[in-house]
Design a protein around this motif. Structure first.
Motif, PDB file in Angstrom:
ATOM      1  N   PHE A 155      19.104  17.212  90.201  1.00 47.13           N
ATOM      2  CA  PHE A 155      19.869  16.004  89.896  1.00 47.13           C
ATOM      3  C   PHE A 155      21.113  16.010  90.792  1.00 47.13           C
ATOM      4  O   PHE A 155      22.072  16.726  90.517  1.00 47.13           O
ATOM      5  N   PRO A 156      21.129  15.214  91.872  1.00 44.78           N
ATOM      6  CA  PRO A 156      22.247  15.249  92.808  1.00 44.78           C
ATOM      7  C   PRO A 156      23.473  14.470  92.355  1.00 44.78           C
ATOM      8  O   PRO A 156      24.587  14.741  92.817  1.00 44.78           O
ATOM      9  N   LYS A 157      23.291  13.512  91.447  1.00 49.74           N
ATOM     10  CA  LYS A 157      24.431  12.702  91.037  1.00 49.74           C
ATOM     11  C   LYS A 157      24.184  12.055  89.679  1.00 49.74           C
ATOM     12  O   LYS A 157      23.076  12.077  89.145  1.00 49.74           O
ATOM     13  N   ASN A 158      25.249  11.467  89.130  1.00 49.19           N
ATOM     14  CA  ASN A 158      25.149  10.745  87.863  1.00 49.19           C
ATOM     15  C   ASN A 158      25.718   9.343  88.033  1.00 49.19           C
ATOM     16  O   ASN A 158      25.826   8.838  89.151  1.00 49.19           O
ATOM     17  N   PHE A 159      26.117   8.725  86.944  1.00 50.38           N
ATOM     18  CA  PHE A 159      26.600   7.345  86.997  1.00 50.38           C
ATOM     19  C   PHE A 159      28.122   7.237  87.132  1.00 50.38           C
ATOM     20  O   PHE A 159      28.695   6.201  86.825  1.00 50.38           O
ATOM     21  N   GLY A 160      28.753   8.319  87.594  1.00 53.19           N
ATOM     22  CA  GLY A 160      30.177   8.228  87.894  1.00 53.19           C
ATOM     23  C   GLY A 160      31.078   9.266  87.250  1.00 53.19           C
ATOM     24  O   GLY A 160      32.251   9.363  87.599  1.00 53.19           O
ATOM     25  N   ALA A 161      30.541  10.052  86.331  1.00 54.51           N
ATOM     26  CA  ALA A 161      31.365  11.060  85.655  1.00 54.51           C
ATOM     27  C   ALA A 161      31.560  12.281  86.553  1.00 54.51           C
ATOM     28  O   ALA A 161      30.841  12.475  87.533  1.00 54.51           O
ATOM     29  N   GLU A 162      32.540  13.113  86.210  1.00 54.23           N
ATOM     30  CA  GLU A 162      32.800  14.321  86.987  1.00 54.23           C
ATOM     31  C   GLU A 162      31.738  15.394  86.747  1.00 54.23           C
ATOM     32  O   GLU A 162      31.539  16.274  87.581  1.00 54.23           O
ATOM     33  N   SER A 163      31.082  15.320  85.599  1.00 53.96           N
ATOM     34  CA  SER A 163      30.032  16.289  85.289  1.00 53.96           C
ATOM     35  C   SER A 163      28.798  15.568  84.758  1.00 53.96           C
ATOM     36  O   SER A 163      28.885  14.441  84.266  1.00 53.96           O
ATOM     37  N   THR A 164      27.648  16.244  84.880  1.00 51.54           N
ATOM     38  CA  THR A 164      26.378  15.706  84.410  1.00 51.54           C
ATOM     39  C   THR A 164      25.933  16.468  83.177  1.00 51.54           C
ATOM     40  O   THR A 164      26.099  17.688  83.091  1.00 51.54           O
ATOM     41  N   LYS A 165      25.367  15.747  82.233  1.00 54.53           N
ATOM     42  CA  LYS A 165      24.893  16.380  81.003  1.00 54.53           C
ATOM     43  C   LYS A 165      23.428  16.015  80.776  1.00 54.53           C
ATOM     44  O   LYS A 165      23.017  14.873  80.962  1.00 54.53           O
ATOM     45  N   VAL A 166      22.631  17.009  80.370  1.00 51.40           N
ATOM     46  CA  VAL A 166      21.216  16.799  80.072  1.00 51.40           C
ATOM     47  C   VAL A 166      20.885  17.465  78.742  1.00 51.40           C
ATOM     48  O   VAL A 166      21.206  18.636  78.527  1.00 51.40           O
ATOM     49  N   TYR A 167      20.249  16.702  77.856  1.00 47.89           N
ATOM     50  CA  TYR A 167      19.851  17.218  76.552  1.00 47.89           C
ATOM     51  C   TYR A 167      18.396  17.691  76.532  1.00 47.89           C
ATOM     52  O   TYR A 167      18.035  18.601  75.794  1.00 47.89           O
ATOM     53  N   TYR A 168      17.574  17.037  77.341  1.00 50.30           N
ATOM     54  CA  TYR A 168      16.127  17.293  77.235  1.00 50.30           C
ATOM     55  C   TYR A 168      15.428  16.971  78.551  1.00 50.30           C
ATOM     56  O   TYR A 168      15.744  15.969  79.208  1.00 50.30           O
ATOM     57  N   ILE A 169      14.514  17.858  78.935  1.00 47.69           N
ATOM     58  CA  ILE A 169      13.594  17.583  80.034  1.00 47.69           C
ATOM     59  C   ILE A 169      12.189  17.843  79.516  1.00 47.69           C
ATOM     60  O   ILE A 169      11.866  18.968  79.121  1.00 47.69           O
ATOM     61  N   GLY A 170      11.385  16.806  79.486  1.00 45.82           N
ATOM     62  CA  GLY A 170      10.003  16.933  79.032  1.00 45.82           C
ATOM     63  C   GLY A 170       9.040  16.816  80.196  1.00 45.82           C
ATOM     64  O   GLY A 170       9.229  15.980  81.085  1.00 45.82           O
ATOM     65  N   LEU A 171       8.012  17.648  80.194  1.00 44.56           N
ATOM     66  CA  LEU A 171       7.023  17.660  81.262  1.00 44.56           C
ATOM     67  C   LEU A 171       5.638  17.393  80.684  1.00 44.56           C
ATOM     68  O   LEU A 171       5.243  18.014  79.695  1.00 44.56           O
ATOM     69  N   LYS A 172       4.933  16.470  81.323  1.00 45.53           N
ATOM     70  CA  LYS A 172       3.571  16.131  80.879  1.00 45.53           C
ATOM     71  C   LYS A 172       2.574  16.498  81.969  1.00 45.53           C
ATOM     72  O   LYS A 172       2.825  16.272  83.159  1.00 45.53           O
ATOM     73  N   GLY A 173       1.448  17.067  81.571  1.00 45.13           N
ATOM     74  CA  GLY A 173       0.428  17.411  82.548  1.00 45.13           C
ATOM     75  C   GLY A 173      -0.654  18.287  81.959  1.00 45.13           C
ATOM     76  O   GLY A 173      -0.730  18.477  80.744  1.00 45.13           O
ATOM     77  N   GLU A 174      -1.488  18.816  82.836  1.00 50.04           N
ATOM     78  CA  GLU A 174      -2.582  19.693  82.431  1.00 50.04           C
ATOM     79  C   GLU A 174      -2.277  21.116  82.873  1.00 50.04           C
ATOM     80  O   GLU A 174      -1.757  21.344  83.962  1.00 50.04           O
ATOM     81  N   PHE A 175      -2.627  22.064  82.019  1.00 56.00           N
ATOM     82  CA  PHE A 175      -2.330  23.474  82.285  1.00 56.00           C
ATOM     83  C   PHE A 175      -3.618  24.270  82.424  1.00 56.00           C
ATOM     84  O   PHE A 175      -4.568  24.088  81.668  1.00 56.00           O
ATOM     85  N   THR A 176      -3.637  25.167  83.413  1.00 53.63           N
ATOM     86  CA  THR A 176      -4.775  26.063  83.617  1.00 53.63           C
ATOM     87  C   THR A 176      -4.267  27.492  83.709  1.00 53.63           C
ATOM     88  O   THR A 176      -3.321  27.771  84.454  1.00 53.63           O
ATOM     89  N   LYS A 177      -4.898  28.395  82.967  1.00 54.08           N
ATOM     90  CA  LYS A 177      -4.508  29.797  83.028  1.00 54.08           C
ATOM     91  C   LYS A 177      -4.860  30.354  84.401  1.00 54.08           C
ATOM     92  O   LYS A 177      -5.845  29.946  85.015  1.00 54.08           O
ATOM     93  N   PRO A 178      -4.054  31.297  84.909  1.00 54.36           N
ATOM     94  CA  PRO A 178      -4.375  31.900  86.201  1.00 54.36           C
ATOM     95  C   PRO A 178      -5.676  32.673  86.110  1.00 54.36           C
ATOM     96  O   PRO A 178      -5.983  33.273  85.078  1.00 54.36           O
TER      97      PRO A 178
END
Length: 210
Positions: A155-178
């Protein structure tokens, strides 16, 4: 670190998900396939807080667990998986007001990226919109992310604040065991190399691996 960010004119293709909440909870379950102990977040105020944003979808609005940037608005996540992932979508719940990230870049299979490495063209990038409910999905181009063992989110930038805050990152996809063979090879390579010890007494005896 703000001088590290370059603009590549990212596209904006996010959309409100038409999946039901219960379906989203199932779809966004890749957090269970993340090697959480080895997740790295650069420029976080509190060490280890970056790992906390990868959590169950139903806890995406939990304001007690979040990560905030330190020196400037940049945040960078290095995310190793415990197998192979076909990535399909991302949901990000950012901070209130102008602390929400406004741009996101994705890099695949490049472990240990830092802020000096993100000026190259990303595998995909998005112009973001504030999302405080966790229902705005950023669908990635699956053809670019079919065999992902490591994902970097920047995340290179935000909407103007001095710091960026993130509460949640969700990832969707398919998983395969090695594959089992990869596990065997990794174990073998992790063993001591007799050449490193330079001992004349070593007499290798072949063993059949079952």
């Amino acid at each position: 670190m703000s001088g590290h960010g370059h603009s590549h004119g990212g596209h904006c293709c996010e959309h409100e998900s038409n999946e039901q909440p219960s379906d989203l909870g199932v779809a966004y379950s890749l957090y269970t396939k993340i090697d959480t102990e080895n997740v790295q977040c650069l420029n976080e105020v509190t060490e280890g807080s970056g790992k906390l944003v990868f959590k169950p979808w139903e806890k995406r609005l939990d304001i007690d667990k979040f990560v905030e940037s330190d020196c400037d608005e940049e945040l960078l996540f290095n995310i190793p998986f415990t197998g192979i992932v076909k990535l399909k979508g991302i949901i990000v719940v950012g901070g209130e007001d102008t602390t929400h990230p406004s741009k996101m870049k994705l890099f695949k299979n490049r472990p240990n990226i830092n802020f000096d490495d993100v000026n190259v063209e990303a595998d995909e990038e998005f112009e973001m919109q504030p999302d405080l409910t966790g229902t705005l999905e950023y669908p990635v181009k699956v053809v670019k992310f079919p065999n992902v063992h490591h994902l970097t989110i920047y995340f290179p930038k935000n909407f103007g604040a001095e710091s960026t805050k993130v509460y949640y990152i969700g990832l969707k996809g398919e998983f395969t065991k090695p594959p089992r063979s990869e596990i065997t090879i990794c174990t073998y390579e992790a063993s001591a190399n007799p050449c490193d010890h330079k001992t004349k007494a070593f007499n290798p005896v072949p063993h059949e691996i079952r």
